[in-house]
Design an enzyme around this catalytic site. Structure first.
Site, mmCIF file in Angstrom:
data_model
loop_
_atom_site.group_PDB
_atom_site.id
_atom_site.type_symbol
_atom_site.label_atom_id
_atom_site.label_comp_id
_atom_site.label_asym_id
_atom_site.label_seq_id
_atom_site.Cartn_x
_atom_site.Cartn_y
_atom_site.Cartn_z
ATOM 1 N N GLU A 155 0.882 -1.197 0.020
ATOM 2 C CA GLU A 155 -0.100 0.139 -0.029
ATOM 3 C C GLU A 155 0.892 1.236 0.111
ATOM 4 O OE1 GLU A 155 -3.234 0.001 2.927
ATOM 5 O OE2 GLU A 155 -3.982 -1.880 2.105
ATOM 6 N N GLU A 257 -5.084 -8.956 1.762
ATOM 7 C CA GLU A 257 -5.762 -8.977 3.125
ATOM 8 C C GLU A 257 -7.295 -8.682 2.663
ATOM 9 O OE1 GLU A 257 -4.822 -5.050 4.686
ATOM 10 O OE2 GLU A 257 -2.778 -5.446 5.091
#
Ligand SMILES: *[C@@H]1O[C@H](CO)[C@@H](O)[C@H](O)[C@H]1NC(C)=O
Ligand SMILES: *[C@@H]1O[C@H](CO)[C@@H](O)[C@H](O)[C@H]1NC(C)=O
Ligand SMILES: *[C@@H]1O[C@H](CO)[C@@H](O)[C@H](O)[C@H]1NC(C)=O
Ligand SMILES: *[C@@H]1O[C@H](CO)[C@@H](O)[C@H](O)[C@H]1NC(C)=O
Length: 456
Positions: A155, A257
């Site tokens: 990210e 995730e």
């Protein structure tokens, strides 16, 4: 003769060490496969960061920690964990063996909060001190067959304004793949774990898989996706749209995730039924639930208090969903003929992947050298050194390294308690190694005798 006996001993000791339970996973087309059985491999995983993202600890360096948690991984029925940060100077043999014995692979992020690409100043943070740390982490883990892959970043791009950091993350992918080849390591997959940003998600995935430089293209792509909340469905959650959007991507994709917690009460994890179905298996290869332990943000499957672990209803639900959901049969409809992506053409910055900093070239030839662990400090702040590195000779390189090493030494003295912990881990794992050596002693003797007989 003596040398033959010695050879026999070393050879049989090597045989012993090579007896890992798990076989490496390899990439073919857009899927993972077990290199021994040839079966398609679907990630059934959990993200593992006991201590939370704000408390930097290496759960794989402490045998007490991993031996506390591995039984719960087994109970859940998972085959993969993801760890976000490790101390590359620590000994990981004991934990990696416990995972291997439990049938569990590791996806490993190679960054720490301070030794990582800065999304605000990516050019500065992409420097040789940073790469030394990344490469030393690869050195620390390359020998374990149950390392499924490395993430070059997580990210880093978290909105459209930070998209311009992407070429630097791609440069890290390239350098890691180059390093793995240069050091003749097993070809461990390297990828990126992406935030699910609606406006750029598809272009970003394609950017990481485009261009003529094979080293700069990812081997796998993880997406952190929280779009399935509660008792949703394949179409309502948006999963069906994602499958269409990413269809044709040429390397494995998976949910690095998942597990939306915007639900009242426990998470039912009904998405498991879709993730491991043929609705998704042509494009996705499973996923990892965020996250094993409760760290204050209401995502935990268990609560940890010292040595004790308490499971939650989320844990029971996930376990039951995983158990009642088999993998798709056969190869799950994977594709080996998809083409690499086209590069984006409308980004408002140059998409060329920056060159490796000059100061890091030595690592490809000579290895990364001494791992500095969490004491490596803030490499994002090594920017000034690096500007020097790029424009001057090796003499300056040496002085900048010396500087960061001495910075490290100071930190080490002040954190004597963590040093003590890692020392005790080392001791216990080396006694394990001795026990293992003893176990193979008889095999070695047999082998030696056989050799002597053959020679006579
Ligand atoms: C950080 O994690 C370690 C290991 O789990 C724990 O011992 C320690 O108390 C934690 N520190 C904080 C500040 O939470
Ligand atoms: C590129 O576009 C983004 C999104 O509109 C904007 O935030 C950014 O400032 C632009 N960058 C340049 C260099 O123009
Ligand atoms: C990639 O290689 C092809 C064929 O060699 C060439 O036509 C193309 O311009 C190259 N693309 C880039 C981005 O370098
Ligand atoms: C479910 O659990 C049973 C009993 O432990 C086991 O035999 C079976 O293989 C599990 N099924 C799946 C899909 O994990």
């Amino acid at each position: 003769m003596l040398s033959l006996i010695r050879f026999a001993f070393v050879f049989s000791a090597l045989l012993g060490l090579a007896q890992a339970a798990l076989h490496p996973i390899e990439v073919k087309g857009n899927a993972f496969f077990n290199s021994k059985s040839g079966d398609r491999f679907f990630i059934r995983g959990v993200d593992y960061q006991p201590g939370g993202s704000s408390n930097l600890t290496d759960p794989l360096a402490d045998e007490d920690v991993c031996s506390r948690d591995v039984p719960y991984f087994k109970d859940l029925g998972i085959n993969t964990i993801r760890v976000y940060s490790v101390d590359n100077s620590a000994d990981h043999d004991a934990c990696m063996k416990l995972l291997d014995d439990a049938g569990i692979y590791l996806l490993l992020d190679v960054n720490t909060p301070d030794a990582s690409i800065s999304r605000l100043d990516p050019g500065c943070s992409y420097n040789s001190d940073y790469l030394q740390n990344v490469f030393a982490t690869i050195d620390a883990f390359e020998s374990y067959d149950n390392v499924l892959g490395f993430f070059a970043g997580n990210e880093v791009i978290n909105n459209v304004d930070t998209l311009f950091a992407a070429p630097y993350v791609k440069a890290v992918v390239r350098d890691m793949k180059k390093y793995i080849k240069a050091r003749s390591y097993r070809s461990i997959p390297v990828g990126y774990s992406s935030a699910d940003i609606a406006s750029v998600r598809v272009e970003l995935a394609h950017y990481f898989n485009c261009g003529n430089d094979t080293n700069a293209r990812v081997d796998m792509f993880g997406i952190n996706d929280y779009s399935w909340c509660g008792h949703s469905s394949f179409s309502v959650s948006g999963y069906s749209e994602k499958v269409s959007l990413y269809e044709g991507y040429s390397v494995p994709m998976f949910l690095s995730e998942y597990g939306c917690n915007e639900v009242s009460g426990a998470r039912p994890f009904t998405e498991v039924g879709s993730i491991y179905s043929t609705q998704m298996s042509g494009v996705f290869s499973g996923g990892l639930v965020y996250e094993y332990s409760e760290e204050g943000s209401n995502y935990g499957l268990v609560t940890i208090d010292g040595d004790s672990v308490t499971t939650s209803t989320d844990f029971d639900n996930l376990k039951s969903e995983l158990n009642s959901t088999s993998n798709p049969s056969g190869d799950g409809g994977y594709s080996k003929s998809n083409s690499i992506s086209s590069c984006p053409t409308d980004w408002n910055f140059t998409i060329a992947v920056p060159d490796t900093p000059d100061g890091a070239e030595t690592y490809f030839k000579n290895g990364a050298g001494t791992p500095l662990g969490f004491d490596v400090g803030d490499t994002q702040g090594s920017c000034d050194d690096d500007v020097t590195l790029i424009t001057t000779t090796n003499v300056k390189t040496t002085s900048s390294k010396t500087k960061s090493v001495s910075k490290t030494t100071t930190t080490k003295e002040s954190s004597s308690s963590s040093t003590a912990t890692s020392t005790s881990t080392t001791t216990s794992s080396s006694s394990k190694a001795m026990a293992a050596a003893a176990e193979y002693g008889s095999l070695a003797t047999l082998f030696t005798v056989l050799c002597s007989v053959l020679l006579l």
